[in-house]
Design a protein around this motif. Structure first.
Motif, mmCIF file in Angstrom:
data_model
loop_
_atom_site.group_PDB
_atom_site.id
_atom_site.type_symbol
_atom_site.label_atom_id
_atom_site.label_comp_id
_atom_site.label_asym_id
_atom_site.label_seq_id
_atom_site.Cartn_x
_atom_site.Cartn_y
_atom_site.Cartn_z
ATOM 1 N N ASP A 145 -45.441 -8.339 -8.168
ATOM 2 C CA ASP A 145 -44.753 -7.758 -7.012
ATOM 3 C C ASP A 145 -44.405 -8.846 -6.013
ATOM 4 O OD1 ASP A 145 -43.623 -5.773 -5.454
ATOM 5 O OD2 ASP A 145 -45.492 -5.314 -4.420
ATOM 6 N N ALA A 146 -43.141 -8.899 -5.623
ATOM 7 C CA ALA A 146 -42.644 -9.818 -4.593
ATOM 8 C C ALA A 146 -41.340 -9.229 -4.080
ATOM 9 C CB ALA A 146 -42.416 -11.208 -5.180
ATOM 10 N N LYS A 147 -41.363 -8.700 -2.863
ATOM 11 C CA LYS A 147 -40.192 -8.003 -2.327
ATOM 12 C C LYS A 147 -39.670 -8.691 -1.076
ATOM 13 C CE LYS A 147 -41.482 -3.457 -3.978
ATOM 14 N NZ LYS A 147 -42.818 -2.940 -3.939
ATOM 15 N N SER A 148 -38.354 -8.671 -0.919
ATOM 16 C CA SER A 148 -37.740 -9.151 0.311
ATOM 17 C C SER A 148 -38.083 -8.180 1.427
ATOM 18 C CB SER A 148 -36.225 -9.245 0.133
ATOM 19 O OG SER A 148 -35.923 -10.223 -0.845
ATOM 20 N N THR A 149 -38.096 -8.708 2.661
ATOM 21 C CA THR A 149 -38.515 -7.898 3.804
ATOM 22 C C THR A 149 -37.576 -8.117 4.980
ATOM 23 O OG1 THR A 149 -40.818 -8.099 3.117
ATOM 24 C CG2 THR A 149 -40.438 -7.427 5.385
ATOM 25 N N MET B 32 -38.078 -14.484 -2.591
ATOM 26 C CA MET B 32 -37.828 -13.316 -1.760
ATOM 27 C C MET B 32 -37.188 -13.781 -0.471
ATOM 28 S SD MET B 32 -41.844 -12.639 -1.177
ATOM 29 C CE MET B 32 -42.276 -13.455 -2.685
ATOM 30 N N LEU C 134 -44.573 -11.393 4.118
ATOM 31 C CA LEU C 134 -44.099 -11.494 2.740
ATOM 32 C C LEU C 134 -45.341 -11.485 1.859
ATOM 33 C CD1 LEU C 134 -41.316 -14.221 3.009
ATOM 34 C CD2 LEU C 134 -41.010 -11.756 2.720
ATOM 35 N N CYS D 59 -46.995 -11.598 -2.140
ATOM 36 C CA CYS D 59 -46.792 -12.026 -3.526
ATOM 37 C C CYS D 59 -48.043 -11.640 -4.306
ATOM 38 C CB CYS D 59 -46.573 -13.538 -3.545
ATOM 39 S SG CYS D 59 -46.289 -14.241 -5.170
#
Length: 180
Positions: free
Chosen positions: A52-56, A133, A66, A68
């Motif tokens: 899981d690694a999402k832009s914010t 991200m 952020l 990871c």
């Protein structure tokens, strides 16, 4: 583990995967004494895998995070980069928190200079992997789920699209009703 049974004195698992880690049980018995049971823990080592690694999106002046997440055995070591520059713990306004299965990069007071591309690198003795991200600006006046890099927003909150979909669905039902 489910699906592994052997009548011999050993259990051979070829091509073992990380899902087959766990506790295995061996039971030995004969007609003279009660069965003897021994448990063995099997650990499968594998290189990191970022799950899981999402832009914010964060407004200027707010706290941003952020995250990871990575699984690995042995546990992964994490490093963060902005563009190609490595971020160090203790940089002004930043905090890096590393745990066994995740790393959190916290911005206490997001500024325009903080926005951009960030890369999380997870590594152990067996290999490494990375994920990128984006920390992007989100305005507080119109928070919508469509904001952010690569998002498409029509400016009308998509109302006309949703309404037209219902109308297009209703049309075949009306035509079908006329046949019966």
């Amino acid at each position: 583990a489910v699906g592994f049974i052997s009548e011999d004195e050993y259990l051979e698992i070829t091509g073992i995967t990380r899902e087959q880690s766990g506790e295995y049980e061996c039971s030995a018995s004969n007609d003279v004494a009660a069965p003897v049971v021994q448990r063995v823990k099997v650990t499968v080592n594998y290189p990191p895998y970022i799950s899981d690694a999402k832009s914010t999106g964060v407004p200027v002046g707010q706290k941003g995070i952020l995250l990871c997440e990575a699984s690995a055995v042995p546990s992964a070591d994490f490093q963060w980069y902005k563009d190609d520059k490595r971020l160090a713990e203790g940089q002004k306004g930043l905090k890096v928190e590393n745990k066994a299965f995740f790393s959190r990069l916290t911005f206490f007071n997001v500024s325009e200079q903080d926005y951009g591309n960030y890369t999380c690198v997870a590594s152990n003795q067996l290999g490494n992997t990375n994920a990128s991200m984006i920390l992007y600006e989100e305005t507080t006046t119109a928070l919508t789920p469509w904001k952010g890099p690569g998002a498409v927003h029509d400016g009308n909150n998509g109302a006309w699209r949703r309404g037209s979909c219902v109308w297009l669905l209703a049309l075949p039902l009306v035509q079908l009703a006329h046949h019966f």
